[in-house]
Motif scaffolding. Sequence first.
Motif, PDB file in Angstrom:
ATOM      1  N   ALA A 113       0.820  -1.219   0.000  1.00 40.51           N
ATOM      2  CA  ALA A 113       0.000   0.000   0.000  1.00 40.51           C
ATOM      3  C   ALA A 113       0.850   1.264   0.000  1.00 40.51           C
ATOM      4  N   ARG A 114       2.172   1.097  -0.102  1.00 39.84           N
ATOM      5  CA  ARG A 114       3.110   2.223  -0.142  1.00 39.84           C
ATOM      6  C   ARG A 114       2.916   3.158   1.054  1.00 39.84           C
ATOM      7  N   VAL A 115       2.824   2.553   2.229  1.00 45.38           N
ATOM      8  CA  VAL A 115       2.692   3.365   3.449  1.00 45.38           C
ATOM      9  C   VAL A 115       4.005   4.086   3.717  1.00 45.38           C
ATOM     10  N   ASP A 116       3.924   5.177   4.455  1.00 46.85           N
ATOM     11  CA  ASP A 116       5.094   6.005   4.738  1.00 46.85           C
ATOM     12  C   ASP A 116       5.822   5.591   6.005  1.00 46.85           C
ATOM     13  N   ALA A 117       5.162   4.848   6.859  1.00 49.60           N
ATOM     14  CA  ALA A 117       5.770   4.313   8.075  1.00 49.60           C
ATOM     15  C   ALA A 117       4.968   3.096   8.489  1.00 49.60           C
ATOM     16  N   ILE A 118       5.624   2.180   9.184  1.00 49.34           N
ATOM     17  CA  ILE A 118       4.956   0.982   9.702  1.00 49.34           C
ATOM     18  C   ILE A 118       5.134   0.956  11.218  1.00 49.34           C
ATOM     19  N   VAL A 119       4.020   0.756  11.909  1.00 52.80           N
ATOM     20  CA  VAL A 119       4.021   0.748  13.367  1.00 52.80           C
ATOM     21  C   VAL A 119       3.437  -0.572  13.863  1.00 52.80           C
ATOM     22  N   TRP A 120       4.162  -1.255  14.744  1.00 54.08           N
ATOM     23  CA  TRP A 120       3.586  -2.390  15.466  1.00 54.08           C
ATOM     24  C   TRP A 120       2.845  -1.811  16.662  1.00 54.08           C
ATOM     25  N   SER A 121       1.508  -1.772  16.560  1.00 51.19           N
ATOM     26  CA  SER A 121       0.672  -1.231  17.627  1.00 51.19           C
ATOM     27  C   SER A 121       0.391  -2.357  18.614  1.00 51.19           C
ATOM     28  N   GLY A 122       1.422  -2.714  19.335  1.00 45.20           N
ATOM     29  CA  GLY A 122       1.352  -3.804  20.295  1.00 45.20           C
ATOM     30  C   GLY A 122       2.442  -3.639  21.332  1.00 45.20           C
ATOM     31  N   THR A 123       2.315  -4.384  22.415  1.00 43.16           N
ATOM     32  CA  THR A 123       3.156  -4.140  23.583  1.00 43.16           C
ATOM     33  C   THR A 123       4.020  -5.344  23.963  1.00 43.16           C
ATOM     34  N   SER A 124       4.229  -6.254  23.030  1.00 45.01           N
ATOM     35  CA  SER A 124       4.890  -7.523  23.350  1.00 45.01           C
ATOM     36  C   SER A 124       6.302  -7.357  23.894  1.00 45.01           C
ATOM     37  N   SER A 125       7.009  -6.310  23.494  1.00 51.07           N
ATOM     38  CA  SER A 125       8.374  -6.164  24.013  1.00 51.07           C
ATOM     39  C   SER A 125       8.378  -5.760  25.479  1.00 51.07           C
ATOM     40  N   GLY A 126       7.211  -5.396  26.019  1.00 51.45           N
ATOM     41  CA  GLY A 126       7.129  -5.140  27.440  1.00 51.45           C
ATOM     42  C   GLY A 126       7.542  -6.359  28.251  1.00 51.45           C
ATOM     43  N   TRP A 127       7.167  -7.553  27.773  1.00 52.75           N
ATOM     44  CA  TRP A 127       7.568  -8.776  28.477  1.00 52.75           C
ATOM     45  C   TRP A 127       8.653  -9.557  27.745  1.00 52.75           C
ATOM     46  N   LEU A 128       8.797  -9.341  26.436  1.00 54.96           N
ATOM     47  CA  LEU A 128       9.867 -10.015  25.687  1.00 54.96           C
ATOM     48  C   LEU A 128      11.217  -9.326  25.864  1.00 54.96           C
ATOM     49  N   GLY A 129      11.202  -8.046  26.223  1.00 52.05           N
ATOM     50  CA  GLY A 129      12.411  -7.228  26.270  1.00 52.05           C
ATOM     51  C   GLY A 129      12.421  -6.258  25.102  1.00 52.05           C
ATOM     52  N   PHE A 130      12.799  -5.020  25.347  1.00 53.16           N
ATOM     53  CA  PHE A 130      12.692  -3.976  24.333  1.00 53.16           C
ATOM     54  C   PHE A 130      13.579  -4.242  23.116  1.00 53.16           C
ATOM     55  N   ALA A 131      14.640  -5.011  23.296  1.00 55.58           N
ATOM     56  CA  ALA A 131      15.505  -5.349  22.160  1.00 55.58           C
ATOM     57  C   ALA A 131      14.742  -6.130  21.099  1.00 55.58           C
ATOM     58  N   ALA A 132      13.688  -6.854  21.498  1.00 65.55           N
ATOM     59  CA  ALA A 132      12.889  -7.601  20.522  1.00 65.55           C
ATOM     60  C   ALA A 132      12.244  -6.649  19.521  1.00 65.55           C
ATOM     61  N   ASP A 133      11.744  -5.514  19.990  1.00 64.44           N
ATOM     62  CA  ASP A 133      11.158  -4.526  19.081  1.00 64.44           C
ATOM     63  C   ASP A 133      12.216  -3.857  18.222  1.00 64.44           C
ATOM     64  N   GLU A 134      13.379  -3.598  18.782  1.00 61.70           N
ATOM     65  CA  GLU A 134      14.444  -2.990  17.990  1.00 61.70           C
ATOM     66  C   GLU A 134      14.841  -3.902  16.832  1.00 61.70           C
ATOM     67  N   ARG A 135      14.964  -5.197  17.116  1.00 62.80           N
ATOM     68  CA  ARG A 135      15.291  -6.154  16.056  1.00 62.80           C
ATOM     69  C   ARG A 135      14.181  -6.239  15.023  1.00 62.80           C
ATOM     70  N   LEU A 136      12.940  -6.269  15.497  1.00 63.51           N
ATOM     71  CA  LEU A 136      11.805  -6.354  14.582  1.00 63.51           C
ATOM     72  C   LEU A 136      11.767  -5.155  13.649  1.00 63.51           C
ATOM     73  N   CYS A 137      11.927  -3.957  14.190  1.00 63.84           N
ATOM     74  CA  CYS A 137      11.879  -2.761  13.348  1.00 63.84           C
ATOM     75  C   CYS A 137      13.002  -2.762  12.319  1.00 63.84           C
ATOM     76  N   ALA A 138      14.180  -3.204  12.722  1.00 63.78           N
ATOM     77  CA  ALA A 138      15.291  -3.286  11.773  1.00 63.78           C
ATOM     78  C   ALA A 138      14.967  -4.265  10.655  1.00 63.78           C
ATOM     79  N   ARG A 139      14.351  -5.392  10.994  1.00 56.13           N
ATOM     80  CA  ARG A 139      14.010  -6.388   9.980  1.00 56.13           C
ATOM     81  C   ARG A 139      12.894  -5.885   9.060  1.00 56.13           C
ATOM     82  N   ILE A 140      11.905  -5.186   9.612  1.00 59.41           N
ATOM     83  CA  ILE A 140      10.841  -4.623   8.781  1.00 59.41           C
ATOM     84  C   ILE A 140      11.414  -3.621   7.788  1.00 59.41           C
ATOM     85  N   SER A 141      12.268  -2.726   8.272  1.00 57.24           N
ATOM     86  CA  SER A 141      12.845  -1.710   7.393  1.00 57.24           C
ATOM     87  C   SER A 141      13.745  -2.333   6.332  1.00 57.24           C
TER      88      SER A 141
END
Length: 243
Positions: free
Chosen positions: A70-98
Amino acid sequence: MSEHRIRLGVLTPSSNTVLEPVTQAMIAGLPDVSAHFSRFRVTEIALSESALAQFDDTPILRAAELLADARVDAIVWSGTSSGWLGFAADERLCARISAATGIAATTSMLALNDVLTSTGVKRLGLVTPYRDDVQARILANYASFGFDCVAERHLGLQENFSFAGVDAGELSGMVGAVAAEGADALAVVCTNLRAAPLVAEWEARLGLPVYDTVATAVWKGLSLAGADPACIQGWGRLFSVKP
């Protein structure tokens, strides 16, 4: 805001019924901004192997790639899983998405941490619907991140769909109880709670900022997409904070 139409891509837990209508309501006054959603399966929040496996990057990346169509300008995971997984999980996920899509990415929790850091919060109050063990993990992760969670309330729920049934009175009671215990700011951590529409009233009554994780996703996502979050009015102090 420029005449360029901004498309915000939002990754959504499959059993969530709150974040989509709330996100749409937040941006309703912005005619040049639209939100687009892609789901992956999440039905329970727990620390069991099966529950944790819901947040494997592979299905999340597939959902992100559909948003990229859909050629979106940004992608956001609107979820809180790294609260219990550890914030590094979201950092890795965002790097992989980008890396996979070429699109800037963030999450509710990374955005929450940004605003807590930038506003100098030292004493954090936490409200969630989660189980005891999940809440304990979130508290431990914030402690390791340098935030003192001085007060918390949680409901002991596990089924993700059920979180949307928590009513305004119960949420207000939890928030009020946490505020009374000396926090600098409150965080409502769960994107399937109907908290965001209540934030402005809570802030006015309690005299404290309240950061809801549906709102933090929109706040940071708009910034990554090239919009000024301050364009959103009536949804709390968060939107006056510079990302």
